[in-house]
Design an enzyme around this catalytic site. Structure first.
Site, short mmCIF file in Angstrom:
data_model
loop_
_atom_site.label_atom_id
_atom_site.label_comp_id
_atom_site.label_asym_id
_atom_site.label_seq_id
_atom_site.Cartn_x
_atom_site.Cartn_y
_atom_site.Cartn_z
N HIS A 43 1.10 0.26 -14.01
CA HIS A 43 1.89 -0.95 -14.27
C HIS A 43 3.36 -0.59 -14.26
CE1 HIS A 43 2.54 -5.02 -15.69
NE2 HIS A 43 3.41 -4.54 -16.54
N LEU A 74 -7.98 -9.66 -11.77
CA LEU A 74 -8.59 -9.07 -12.96
C LEU A 74 -9.89 -8.37 -12.56
CD1 LEU A 74 -8.17 -8.95 -16.06
CD2 LEU A 74 -9.72 -10.90 -16.22
N LEU A 98 -4.09 -7.06 -7.74
CA LEU A 98 -3.61 -8.16 -8.57
C LEU A 98 -4.69 -8.99 -9.26
CD1 LEU A 98 -0.64 -9.43 -6.36
CD2 LEU A 98 -0.66 -7.69 -8.16
N GLY A 148 0.78 -1.24 0.00
CA GLY A 148 0.00 0.00 0.00
C GLY A 148 0.80 1.28 0.00
N THR A 149 2.06 1.21 -0.44
CA THR A 149 2.86 2.45 -0.44
C THR A 149 2.31 3.46 -1.45
OG1 THR A 149 4.45 1.40 -1.95
CG2 THR A 149 4.99 1.40 0.41
N LYS A 194 -13.25 -13.05 -3.06
CA LYS A 194 -13.53 -13.30 -4.49
C LYS A 194 -15.02 -13.32 -4.77
CE LYS A 194 -9.98 -15.40 -7.18
NZ LYS A 194 -8.82 -16.17 -6.93
#
Length: 198
Positions: A112, A95, A93, A20-21, A66
């Site tokens: 990204h 989709l 991470l 979480g930086t 999920k």
């Protein structure tokens, strides 16, 4: 004590899976803004540092699984209630599901740690990206900020910044250079997008 926000405050929701930086950097960047605010950080990992960082900075921190993201509409409904002006994926991470993408068209962005379209796609995240870039003896790398669609790292590019790679660079030293680019540019690009959509 935060400054009073205006009624027309633009709202940011951040999704993060890791330490979480980037999320913390974005929260701090907008802390003193009168018209832009991070209203929540959502994570799919109980151990994610992003949740603690958000909590420590008095930002709502929410954990989901999920099922809540993909099978029920729980996450979608939370987002509808918050009505964010932009959704920011900062080291998230999984989709992103199409029902959320369709509900918030052109309002979901990702960062990204490479120069897309190279070194993107499923499984290409974090240190794996930097290790592959170094192995391939690339002369430069960088960051790509892009819109999110139904495929990993394939949405339209919004912004790229580059950094050179020296012969002595390792995956770790390259990661540090990429983090510097992320911290410097990600909040600014978010601000530009929000101001452009006024």
């Amino acid at each position: 004590m935060s400054k009073k926000k205006s009624p027309n405050t633009k709202k940011i929701v951040i999704f993060a899976s890791g330490s979480g930086t980037n999320a913390e950097n974005i929260i701090k960047y907008f802390q003193n803004s009168k018209n832009i605010e991070v209203v929540a950080v959502l994570s799919n990992r109980r151990s994610a540092g992003a949740l603690k960082r958000a909590h420590d900075l008095n930002v709502k921190a929410l954990l989901f699984d999920k099922e809540a993201l993909y099978q029920t509409n729980d996450v979608l409904n939370v987002l509808k209630d918050m009505n964010p002006d932009i959704i920011v994926l900062a080291g998230f991470l999984w989709l992103f599901p199409s029902n959320i993408i369709q509900e918030f068209p052109d309002k979901i962005i990702n960062i990204h740690p490479a120069l897309l379209p190279k070194y993107g796609g499923k499984g290409m995240y974090g240190s794996r990206v930097h290790e592959t870039v170094i192995e391939d003896k690339e002369k430069e790398s960088g960051i790509t900020i892009h819109y999110v669609n139904e495929k990993y790292d394939e949405g339209n590019t919004i912004f790229q910044a580059t950094t050179g790679i020296e012969n002595h660079d390792t995956a770790e030293s390259l990661a540090a250079k990429i983090h510097d680019l992320e911290y410097r540019h990600f909040p600014e690009v978010i601000q530009q997008l929000l101001e452009k959509n006024n």
